[in-house]
Design an enzyme around this catalytic site. Structure first.
Site, short mmCIF file in Angstrom:
data_model
loop_
_atom_site.label_atom_id
_atom_site.label_comp_id
_atom_site.label_asym_id
_atom_site.label_seq_id
_atom_site.Cartn_x
_atom_site.Cartn_y
_atom_site.Cartn_z
CG ASP A 1 -46.98 36.14 131.76
OD1 ASP A 1 -46.38 36.58 132.75
OD2 ASP A 1 -46.83 36.60 130.61
CB ALA A 2 -49.30 35.46 137.65
CE LYS A 3 -44.66 39.95 132.63
NZ LYS A 3 -45.63 39.19 131.82
NE ARG A 4 -50.69 36.75 140.83
CZ ARG A 4 -51.62 37.28 140.02
NH1 ARG A 4 -51.37 38.41 139.38
NH2 ARG A 4 -52.78 36.68 139.86
CB THR B 1 -43.96 35.25 135.01
OG1 THR B 1 -45.33 35.63 135.08
CG2 THR B 1 -43.70 34.50 133.71
#
Lengths: 270, 270
Positions: free
Chosen positions: B93-96, B120
């Site tokens: 879960d990094a939402k890059r 993510t």
């Protein structure tokens, strides 16, 4: 000093709106650096030391460090900038965006671990995803607004009730998120008309403008569209065109030459 | 095996739609772990080992590691999951979200350095910011769509020509970005009506649903709104309610108990 004050000081002291982006791609390093364990730190600090009197800010891109287990080199690089070139703000380009409890962790990463003066943040998750950065009142919070890449239009250019999504972001930042005067916005140089539109909405809020150099944005159009009344208000970023101007042991002086020309070209139109 | 195949296998094998989120906040660790240098690794692997037969996926949140210089513990944690619990997919879960050249670096970080099975990604910068992740056809790319936090509505709920922005994202993913069948979407449990709307748009594409447990989302409403015809299609994430169910040396068995109850409650409504 706050980020905003540091930036105002370097605009003046270095007579520069140029931000040098530190995107250290080791595959493009000069041959003599390849294979060295500290190559990323060595490369970046040479660029920093060769251009520090020509810039308003440095902007390391954390992805290049994270891809290569080089977090400790990023820490050392930022510490080097603060020590050797005090007063020059460091923008950690991380484009973070997450729920509040997670954003608190990212704020610790950017501001406490790395000691960055500002961080780039993605607005897609809204106000409570931005608040934890704003809770550091001396730090800069730079929101993505209109990005320089081709896919930027997929969402940012959608009409949301009579204005584009990026205009709504600019208004949200101006009217709600900038209460401490610590915000800035990312607006790509590839869209001068949209820089002008954002400038109209946000008053004197600083704009970080990537996209000149390798990405092809036009300097004259960018400056004319984005400068404030006193000829500042911009951090015009160039990364690859400066970093990889030279390909041998003289890469730092080649970088300085391009940085100097870029700063002076920008200054022609202020 | 691809991420999608791994997920289908754990849905079946563990009879579970539960994803355990690994958000290791050391201030909440049991006393006996505090001060230990490998506390994060130790805490997370205990949770993993106690719940591995109850989950469809694990989701470490990189911010908690990055805030504490614990990248090597994150590497070790993911390696541990792959070795001890083969077949369970790991979602980083990094939402890059960044321009293509930078996204390539983030893809290296997620898929090569950390060996995650999925990551993510934030859609705000559009198609070319997502393409570098899609270039790994076996990996999962999980796009933020409708997030569970209160500020999520600031942009995602704006009307863009007769639909909401999050619906547009769901359509973009379904019709353009999911050509390899590797995409999923994040839709918060705090909005069951919007889970149902996304399910309508995306067909059988998996949904990662945070927001039950500490964030207050309703399990029954979530499952009824988001399940596919065969009773799967969901990764329902719980982090804090499981991780910090216990506060002493028995924290792992306390976590197992909550994970078991959560899995079984979810299964009541499939």
């Amino acid at each position: 000093m706050t980020f905003t004050q540091m930036l105002a000081a370097t605009w003046r002291k270095n007579n520069s709106l140029l931000c040098v982006g530190l995107d250290p791609d080791p595959t493009k390093f000069p041959a003599h650096l390849k294979g060295r364990e500290d190559a990323i730190f060595e490369f970046c600090t040479s660029i920093v030391d060769a251009t520090a009197d020509l810039v308003c800010a440095f902007k390391p891109q954390i992805a290049y460090f994270a891809a290569r287990r080089a977090e400790s080199q990023l820490e050392a690089l930022i510490a080097h900038i603060h020590k050797k070139h005090p007063g020059i703000p460091v923008i950690l380009d991380a484009k973070r965006g997450d729920i509040g409890s997670t954003a608190e962790q990212y704020a610790i990463e950017a501001f406490e671990r790395y000691q960055a003066d500002a961080v780039t943040v993605n607005p897609y998750m809204g106000r409570d995803s931005v608040a934890p950065y704003l809770a550091y009142p001396k730090k800069g919070v730079i929101l993505l607004c209109r990005t320089s890449n081709s896919g930027g239009s997929d969402l940012q250019f959608l009409d949301v009730g009579g204005e584009k999504l990026y205009e709504r972001v600019a208004r949200l930042v101006t009217t709600e998120w900038n209460r401490n005067g610590q915000c800035a916005l990312v607006v790509g140089a590839t869209f001068p008309a949209e820089i002008a539109r954002v400038r109209e909405i946000v008053g004197d809020i600083p704009l970080l403008v990537p996209g000149i150099g390798a990405q092809g944005g036009d300097i004259e159009a960018t400056v004319r569209a984005g400068r404030t009344a006193n000829g500042t208000g911009l951090m015009i970023n160039s990364s690859r065109a400066i970093l990889f101007a030279g390909h041998d042991e003289n890469y730092a002086s080649a970088a300085r030459q391009v940085a100097l020309t870029t700063r002076d070209t920008i200054n022609l139109y202020r």
